[in-house]
Scaffold this motif. Structure first.
Motif, mmCIF file in Angstrom:
data_model
loop_
_atom_site.group_PDB
_atom_site.id
_atom_site.type_symbol
_atom_site.label_atom_id
_atom_site.label_comp_id
_atom_site.label_asym_id
_atom_site.label_seq_id
_atom_site.Cartn_x
_atom_site.Cartn_y
_atom_site.Cartn_z
ATOM 1 N N PRO A 328 -6.549 -5.459 16.737
ATOM 2 C CA PRO A 328 -6.020 -6.826 16.837
ATOM 3 C C PRO A 328 -4.699 -6.977 16.095
ATOM 4 C CG PRO A 328 -7.690 -6.749 15.139
ATOM 5 C CD PRO A 328 -7.588 -5.344 15.701
ATOM 6 N N SER A 329 -4.220 -5.885 15.488
ATOM 7 C CA SER A 329 -2.943 -5.928 14.767
ATOM 8 C C SER A 329 -2.233 -4.585 14.881
ATOM 9 C CB SER A 329 -3.152 -6.262 13.283
ATOM 10 O OG SER A 329 -1.956 -6.076 12.559
ATOM 11 N N LEU A 330 -1.118 -4.584 15.602
ATOM 12 C CA LEU A 330 -0.334 -3.355 15.731
ATOM 13 C C LEU A 330 0.483 -3.075 14.479
ATOM 14 C CD1 LEU A 330 0.883 -4.008 19.366
ATOM 15 C CD2 LEU A 330 -0.558 -2.088 18.671
ATOM 16 N N ALA A 331 0.595 -4.071 13.599
ATOM 17 C CA ALA A 331 1.393 -3.921 12.381
ATOM 18 C C ALA A 331 0.606 -3.199 11.292
ATOM 19 C CB ALA A 331 1.841 -5.286 11.863
ATOM 20 N N CYS A 332 1.341 -2.548 10.403
ATOM 21 C CA CYS A 332 0.714 -1.795 9.316
ATOM 22 C C CYS A 332 1.561 -1.929 8.058
ATOM 23 C CB CYS A 332 0.601 -0.325 9.718
ATOM 24 S SG CYS A 332 -0.381 0.670 8.578
ATOM 25 N N ALA A 333 0.927 -1.682 6.897
ATOM 26 C CA ALA A 333 1.644 -1.745 5.622
ATOM 27 C C ALA A 333 2.023 -0.353 5.126
ATOM 28 C CB ALA A 333 0.795 -2.463 4.571
ATOM 29 N N ASN A 334 1.737 0.673 5.925
ATOM 30 C CA ASN A 334 2.082 2.059 5.586
ATOM 31 C C ASN A 334 2.866 2.698 6.726
ATOM 32 O OD1 ASN A 334 0.644 1.795 3.229
ATOM 33 N ND2 ASN A 334 -1.087 3.048 3.876
ATOM 34 N N LYS A 335 3.522 3.809 6.401
ATOM 35 C CA LYS A 335 4.138 4.647 7.435
ATOM 36 C C LYS A 335 3.757 6.094 7.145
ATOM 37 C CE LYS A 335 7.901 2.126 9.505
ATOM 38 N NZ LYS A 335 9.235 2.253 10.114
ATOM 39 N N CYS A 336 2.479 6.397 7.356
ATOM 40 C CA CYS A 336 1.931 7.705 7.003
ATOM 41 C C CYS A 336 2.664 8.828 7.738
ATOM 42 C CB CYS A 336 0.444 7.758 7.335
ATOM 43 S SG CYS A 336 -0.514 6.432 6.550
ATOM 44 N N VAL A 337 2.839 9.946 7.057
ATOM 45 C CA VAL A 337 3.585 11.062 7.647
ATOM 46 C C VAL A 337 2.870 11.648 8.852
ATOM 47 C CG1 VAL A 337 4.730 11.694 5.495
ATOM 48 C CG2 VAL A 337 2.509 12.713 6.047
ATOM 49 N N PHE A 338 1.543 11.479 8.920
ATOM 50 C CA PHE A 338 0.798 12.069 10.027
ATOM 51 C C PHE A 338 0.439 11.050 11.103
ATOM 52 C CE2 PHE A 338 -2.082 11.296 6.404
ATOM 53 C CZ PHE A 338 -2.837 10.266 6.930
ATOM 54 N N HIS A 342 4.024 7.865 15.698
ATOM 55 C CA HIS A 342 5.438 8.073 15.371
ATOM 56 C C HIS A 342 6.130 6.793 14.920
ATOM 57 C CE1 HIS A 342 5.215 12.183 16.570
ATOM 58 N NE2 HIS A 342 4.941 11.883 17.820
ATOM 59 N N HIS A 343 5.336 5.875 14.312
ATOM 60 C CA HIS A 343 5.887 4.672 13.683
ATOM 61 C C HIS A 343 6.632 3.761 14.648
ATOM 62 C CE1 HIS A 343 5.954 7.921 10.447
ATOM 63 N NE2 HIS A 343 4.819 7.257 10.339
ATOM 64 N N THR A 344 6.137 3.690 15.878
ATOM 65 C CA THR A 344 6.722 2.741 16.819
ATOM 66 C C THR A 344 6.202 1.335 16.552
ATOM 67 O OG1 THR A 344 4.989 3.472 18.349
ATOM 68 C CG2 THR A 344 7.202 4.333 18.705
ATOM 69 N N ASN A 345 5.095 1.243 15.795
ATOM 70 C CA ASN A 345 4.545 -0.081 15.497
ATOM 71 C C ASN A 345 5.296 -0.725 14.331
ATOM 72 O OD1 ASN A 345 3.221 2.156 14.117
ATOM 73 N ND2 ASN A 345 2.062 0.597 13.025
ATOM 74 N N PRO A 346 5.277 -2.078 14.249
ATOM 75 C CA PRO A 346 5.978 -2.766 13.158
ATOM 76 C C PRO A 346 5.252 -2.614 11.833
ATOM 77 C CG PRO A 346 4.795 -4.339 14.530
ATOM 78 C CD PRO A 346 4.686 -3.009 15.223
ATOM 79 N N VAL A 347 5.957 -2.883 10.738
ATOM 80 C CA VAL A 347 5.351 -2.838 9.411
ATOM 81 C C VAL A 347 5.524 -4.185 8.726
ATOM 82 C CG1 VAL A 347 5.650 -0.365 9.074
ATOM 83 C CG2 VAL A 347 7.479 -1.914 8.419
ATOM 84 N N ASP A 461 1.441 8.471 2.439
ATOM 85 C CA ASP A 461 1.245 7.200 3.153
ATOM 86 C C ASP A 461 2.513 6.366 3.238
ATOM 87 O OD1 ASP A 461 -1.328 7.822 3.616
ATOM 88 O OD2 ASP A 461 -2.217 6.186 2.484
ATOM 89 N N ARG A 462 3.450 6.584 2.326
ATOM 90 C CA ARG A 462 4.703 5.830 2.282
ATOM 91 C C ARG A 462 4.437 4.322 2.403
ATOM 92 N NH1 ARG A 462 8.475 9.328 6.320
ATOM 93 N NH2 ARG A 462 6.764 8.868 7.733
ATOM 94 N N PRO A 463 3.676 3.772 1.450
ATOM 95 C CA PRO A 463 3.270 2.361 1.529
ATOM 96 C C PRO A 463 4.419 1.396 1.276
ATOM 97 C CG PRO A 463 2.555 3.318 -0.546
ATOM 98 C CD PRO A 463 3.132 4.446 0.256
ATOM 99 N N LEU A 464 4.268 0.189 1.808
ATOM 100 C CA LEU A 464 5.294 -0.833 1.690
ATOM 101 C C LEU A 464 5.167 -1.606 0.384
ATOM 102 C CD1 LEU A 464 7.587 -1.727 3.602
ATOM 103 C CD2 LEU A 464 6.127 -3.611 4.320
ATOM 104 N N PHE A 465 3.948 -1.784 -0.075
ATOM 105 C CA PHE A 465 3.717 -2.544 -1.308
ATOM 106 C C PHE A 465 4.243 -1.780 -2.524
ATOM 107 C CE2 PHE A 465 0.292 -4.559 1.238
ATOM 108 C CZ PHE A 465 0.592 -5.888 0.986
ATOM 109 N N LYS A 466 4.869 -2.506 -3.447
ATOM 110 C CA LYS A 466 5.325 -1.883 -4.688
ATOM 111 C C LYS A 466 4.142 -1.526 -5.578
ATOM 112 C CE LYS A 466 9.822 -4.192 -4.777
ATOM 113 N NZ LYS A 466 10.706 -5.139 -5.504
ATOM 114 N N ASP A 467 3.090 -2.352 -5.552
ATOM 115 C CA ASP A 467 1.895 -2.096 -6.374
ATOM 116 C C ASP A 467 0.826 -1.368 -5.553
ATOM 117 O OD1 ASP A 467 1.461 -4.264 -4.708
ATOM 118 O OD2 ASP A 467 0.176 -5.324 -6.126
ATOM 119 N N PHE A 468 1.276 -0.450 -4.689
ATOM 120 C CA PHE A 468 0.384 0.215 -3.740
ATOM 121 C C PHE A 468 -0.774 0.940 -4.416
ATOM 122 C CE2 PHE A 468 3.550 3.348 -4.895
ATOM 123 C CZ PHE A 468 2.840 4.531 -5.016
ATOM 124 N N TRP A 469 -0.527 1.547 -5.581
ATOM 125 C CA TRP A 469 -1.586 2.329 -6.221
ATOM 126 C C TRP A 469 -2.708 1.437 -6.737
ATOM 127 C CZ3 TRP A 469 -3.606 6.775 -5.891
ATOM 128 C CH2 TRP A 469 -4.448 7.284 -6.887
#
Length: 648
Positions: A328-338, A342-347, A461-469
């Motif tokens: 229900p959501s093509l968007a993600c908060a990560n851009k994982c290397v695997f 291929h990161h065509t979805n929005p973040v 994972d290359r997360p978008l959040f600064k406090d990802f950990w």
């Protein structure tokens, strides 16, 4: 003249055109943009005037790096410091990109820009805030400012030139002059003949230079590079804290007002842009509404032909030919290397798009899934009984792409699935701990644990959040509180995360999952979005070796199942080993009864993972000769492996 021949050199085009972007509410910025376009046209340059509301920076902004265009931004600021509705999306994207380490300080290197802001100095705390921010964010992404930011003031008393129109005319003259200099190849307005540091263009290299109006505002705002007396530090810090409190209060107030006045969702734009729609459609997606999608998994096709099911069939008894893979959501908060998409979805870090209703999403998801199944009618090898069963969806894998838990109505969507007697397998990337805590019962809830240390998680994972950990750790803690089935999903990337066994063991104790899936990464082909190669894909025996070592470090867990075809193993908590036999499969009918009782009681009658277990067949167990392949099916060995990498 060289050796009797005339050498003709093609003149370089230094400025190919000008793009003028505007964000307007009352029409003033739009009028200024038109006026600027007229002045540019008089120079004989191509010009385009673009409403920021109709512009998608995700798809097009990076094109300006090599276009040789000069981009001018004419943006207004509300009295409370917010951008106009037409520029809100662009500003939100720009802000997130400027603080996202994956974009970096060179993302827009080569792009040239100028900014003119419109505001009212009567509201001193927010005067031209949007113009300042756009200027700052573009600079942070590596773009080059060609002329100092201009500021128009609606307050005629305080306007530097007597009116906002006059302020704009002065800035426009500077911009046109600078444009002419750029066309001649001059790097500075003076042609480079000034003494170092004396040219006004030296301010162009500052990230967000102050104007004369700002400098005369208050003594408390001292230049950060100046010497500050110790006695003044207290006053300065108090001023900073006060501004921070005012900003937080104003942002909270603005959000409440914005939600109440414009009904929030009605004014938001669709997540699926035309460019995104084209890209995802080429990948085989059936898109639903403005932010959802469904796609046929290759294991669904395989099981329709009687060629075996996915690892979920082996581990949990899913009927792969009856499983619908959707989101229900093509968007993600990560851009994982695997990421196989291929990161065509929005973040994004929050839901900022218009929202479709869950009833519509589920209805169209089932219809699209059935339509794709129908295409296999009469196809050689497709079993008739499997085809008939495949038309009736029994399972839903919410793992297609993106972050399904971001969808604001995810609980309603899950309830609708269960009302249709469809089981739910939801995968989350462990960046939304609050949403995990608030999640209603799911047949099986997954958390992707792609790394066990802060550094490796950031790298993979290359997360978008600064406090990802911290979000990651809090998500695992939230998982531990769930009473239904929970799973850690580990994706092994050779040379990246396979040497962190002790750290993985510590994370297991934090979330106490029922199961741990360990899978070798799938290579999805070359992509500019990832440096992954086939060398990063572990052999199945290497995955087995990793799992054996991990199990030795985590008490009360053992290897339960194996699916060699997917390069995947299942570690299970020993509470699912009853009288020496594994019960990792799911009694789906019993789950539907339990979740119905939960809904009927208003959530008072809860249930646990052990309440809907089923016995695991011998062929699915680790060590069996079948290696996880269902003997009811016939294994098919491909001569030339397909590039189809879809799957749940």
């Amino acid at each position: 003249m060289t050796n009797g021949y005339i050498s003709l050199q093609k003149k370089d085009i230094l400025v190919s055109g000008v793009k003028i972007f505007y964000g307007s509410q009352t029409g003033t910025a739009k009028g200024f943009a038109a006026s600027l376009a007229e002045a540019v046209t008089s120079l004989g340059l191509p010009v385009a005037v673009i409403n920021l509301q109709e512009y998608d920076p995700d798809d097009h902004l990076v094109e300006e790096v090599t276009s040789k265009n000069v981009c001018a931004f004419v943006v207004a600021t509300y009295t409370d410091g917010r951008p106009t509705e037409s520029a809100e999306w662009f500003c939100k994207w720009l802000e997130e990109a400027s603080s996202d380490f994956r974009f970096g300080k060179t993302y827009l290197k080569g792009m040239r820009y100028a900014v003119f802001g419109l505001g009212n100095s009567a509201y001193a705390n927010h005067f031209n805030k949007v113009g300042k921010n756009v200027d700052k964010w573009l600079w942070m992404l590596g773009a080059h400012r060609v002329v100092a930011r201009g500021e128009g003031d609606c307050d005629v008393v305080k306007s530097k030139h007597g009116s906002i129109e006059a302020d704009f005319r002065v800035w426009k003259t500077k911009f046109i002059s600078r444009l002419q200099a750029l066309r001649k190849g001059e790097r500075k307005p003076c042609g480079g003949n000034c003494k170092k540091g004396q040219c006004e263009s030296s301010a162009e290299e500052e990230p967000f230079e102050s104007t004369s109006e700002e400098e005369s505002g208050t003594e408390d705002h001292q230049n950060l590079n100046s010497v500050v007396d110790v006695e003044d530090l207290g006053k300065i810090m108090n001023c900073v804290k006060k501004e921070k409190r005012e900003k937080e209060h104003q942002e909270e107030k603005s959000t409440l007002v914005r939600n109440a006045v414009k009904g929030e969702a009605s004014e938001r734009r669709a997540m699926i842009t035309p460019a995104l729609r084209e890209a995802l459609t080429k990948q085989g997606y059936q898109l639903i509404g403005s932010h959802s999608g469904v796609k046929l998994c290759r294991w669904t096709k395989s099981m329709l032909r009687g060629r075996g099911g996915c690892y979920k069939h082996t581990f949990y008894g899913i009927e792969s030919h009856r499983c619908m893979e959707t989101t229900p959501s093509l968007a993600c908060a990560n851009k994982c290397v695997f990421c196989w998409r291929h990161h065509t979805n929005p973040v994004g870090t929050e839901w900022r798009w218009k929202m479709d209703q869950p009833e519509m999403i589920l209805k169209e998801a089932i219809e699209n899934h059935q339509s794709m199944i129908k295409q296999f009618k009469g196809v050689p090898g497709v079993r008739e009984d499997r085809f008939e069963e495949g038309m009736m969806v029994k399972h839903c894998a919410l793992s297609l792409v993106g972050e399904p838990i971001m969808y604001p109505e995810i609980n309603r969507f899950l309830k609708l699935l269960h009302e249709c007697k469809i089981s739910s397998f939801l995968v989350t990337n462990a960046q939304f701990p609050v949403e995990i805590r608030n999640l209603k019962p799911v047949t099986q809830l997954y958390v992707s644990v792609d790394a066990s240390t802060k550094d490796s998680l950031k790298k993979i994972d290359r997360p978008l959040f600064k406090d990802f950990w911290q979000r990651f750790l809090n998500s695992l803690k939230a998982l531990a509180a769930k009473q239904q089935r929970t799973v850690y999903r580990l994706t092994l990337v050779k040379a990246w995360n396979v040497d962190e066994l002790q750290a993985y063991a510590e994370l297991v104790s934090l979330g106490n999952p029922d199961f741990i899936e360990v899978k070798g990464v799938t290579y999805c082909g070359e992509s500019s979005a990832s440096s992954l190669t086939m060398a990063n894909v572990p052999w199945h025996e290497e995955v087995v070796h990793f799992v054996r070592e991990l199990v030795a470090l985590i008490p009360n867990y053992e290897i339960a199942c194996e699916h060699e075809h997917s390069n995947c193993l299942l570690i299970a908590h020993t509470r699912f080993k009853i009288d020496g036999e594994w019960w990792t499969w799911i009694d789906y009918n019993r789950f539907q009864e339990l979740v119905q009782e939960y809904e009927d009681s208003g959530g008072l009658t809860n249930f646990s993972a052990k309440d809907y277990v089923a016995k695991t067949p011998l062929w699915a167990l680790f060590g069996a000769s079948e290696r996880g392949f269902d003997p009811k099916d016939t294994r098919y060995q491909r001569k030339n492996k397909s590039k189809d990498i879809s799957g749940c």
